[in-house]
Design a protein around this motif. Structure first.
Motif, PDB file in Angstrom:
ATOM      1  N   ARG A 138      -1.499  23.646  -2.575  1.00 44.74           N
ATOM      2  CA  ARG A 138      -0.465  22.622  -2.072  1.00 44.74           C
ATOM      3  C   ARG A 138      -1.014  21.866  -0.808  1.00 44.74           C
ATOM      4  O   ARG A 138      -1.501  22.598   0.273  1.00 44.74           O
ATOM      5  CB  ARG A 138       0.637  23.465  -1.674  1.00 44.74           C
ATOM      6  CG  ARG A 138       1.271  23.954  -2.915  1.00 44.74           C
ATOM      7  CD  ARG A 138       2.667  24.833  -2.911  1.00 44.74           C
ATOM      8  NE  ARG A 138       2.393  25.905  -1.814  1.00 44.74           N
ATOM      9  CZ  ARG A 138       3.516  26.741  -1.497  1.00 44.74           C
ATOM     10  NH1 ARG A 138       4.607  26.288  -1.835  1.00 44.74           N
ATOM     11  NH2 ARG A 138       3.407  27.690  -0.953  1.00 44.74           N
ATOM     12  N   ALA A 139      -0.780  20.749  -0.550  1.00 48.33           N
ATOM     13  CA  ALA A 139      -1.213  19.829   0.717  1.00 48.33           C
ATOM     14  C   ALA A 139       0.113  18.865   0.785  1.00 48.33           C
ATOM     15  O   ALA A 139       0.785  18.606  -0.114  1.00 48.33           O
ATOM     16  CB  ALA A 139      -2.285  19.099   0.476  1.00 48.33           C
ATOM     17  N   TRP A 140       0.385  18.939   2.244  1.00 43.91           N
ATOM     18  CA  TRP A 140       1.527  18.096   2.876  1.00 43.91           C
ATOM     19  C   TRP A 140       0.847  16.884   3.557  1.00 43.91           C
ATOM     20  O   TRP A 140      -0.031  17.237   4.606  1.00 43.91           O
ATOM     21  CB  TRP A 140       2.517  18.807   3.796  1.00 43.91           C
ATOM     22  CG  TRP A 140       3.082  19.942   2.754  1.00 43.91           C
ATOM     23  CD1 TRP A 140       4.526  19.781   2.245  1.00 43.91           C
ATOM     24  CD2 TRP A 140       2.722  21.169   2.549  1.00 43.91           C
ATOM     25  NE1 TRP A 140       4.701  20.809   1.607  1.00 43.91           N
ATOM     26  CE2 TRP A 140       3.806  21.996   2.007  1.00 43.91           C
ATOM     27  CE3 TRP A 140       1.628  22.027   2.760  1.00 43.91           C
ATOM     28  CZ2 TRP A 140       3.551  22.884   1.416  1.00 43.91           C
ATOM     29  CZ3 TRP A 140       1.456  23.005   2.286  1.00 43.91           C
ATOM     30  CH2 TRP A 140       2.318  23.769   1.472  1.00 43.91           C
ATOM     31  N   GLN A 141       1.374  15.651   3.647  1.00 46.19           N
ATOM     32  CA  GLN A 141       0.828  14.659   4.627  1.00 46.19           C
ATOM     33  C   GLN A 141       1.788  14.724   5.790  1.00 46.19           C
ATOM     34  O   GLN A 141       2.950  14.734   5.828  1.00 46.19           O
ATOM     35  CB  GLN A 141       1.008  13.289   4.004  1.00 46.19           C
ATOM     36  CG  GLN A 141       0.574  12.190   4.838  1.00 46.19           C
ATOM     37  CD  GLN A 141       0.616  10.973   4.132  1.00 46.19           C
ATOM     38  OE1 GLN A 141       0.720  10.901   2.815  1.00 46.19           O
ATOM     39  NE2 GLN A 141       0.244   9.829   4.924  1.00 46.19           N
ATOM     40  N   LEU A 142       1.004  14.738   7.033  1.00 48.32           N
ATOM     41  CA  LEU A 142       1.795  15.093   8.046  1.00 48.32           C
ATOM     42  C   LEU A 142       2.076  13.735   8.920  1.00 48.32           C
ATOM     43  O   LEU A 142       1.228  12.812   8.816  1.00 48.32           O
ATOM     44  CB  LEU A 142       0.928  16.096   9.078  1.00 48.32           C
ATOM     45  CG  LEU A 142       0.766  17.407   8.611  1.00 48.32           C
ATOM     46  CD1 LEU A 142      -0.103  18.138   9.760  1.00 48.32           C
ATOM     47  CD2 LEU A 142       1.951  18.183   8.405  1.00 48.32           C
TER      48      LEU A 142
END
Length: 57
Positions: free
Chosen positions: A48-52
């Motif tokens: 899982r990855a999130w754009q900050l």
């Protein structure tokens, strides 16, 4: 991951949770993520990855 840091949270074969935090300096043209193991094997079963958002608005 931001421009120079990465944090990885994982579970090893014994069910123990492990964390890796490191500072990196990727080439500016780098846009991908590599997964590998040194001196052993690993299996990536999910990610899982999130754009900050930038703090510099």
């Amino acid at each position: 991951m931001d421009a120079s840091s990465v944090e990885v949270y994982a579970e090893n074969a014994q069910g123990q949770q492990v964390v890796l935090t490191d500072q990196i300096f990727p080439d500016p043209s780098s846009t991908g993520v590599d997964v590998f193991a040194e001196n052993g094997t690993a299996t990536l079963t999910g990610m899982r990855a999130w754009q900050l958002a930038s703090i510099w608005k």
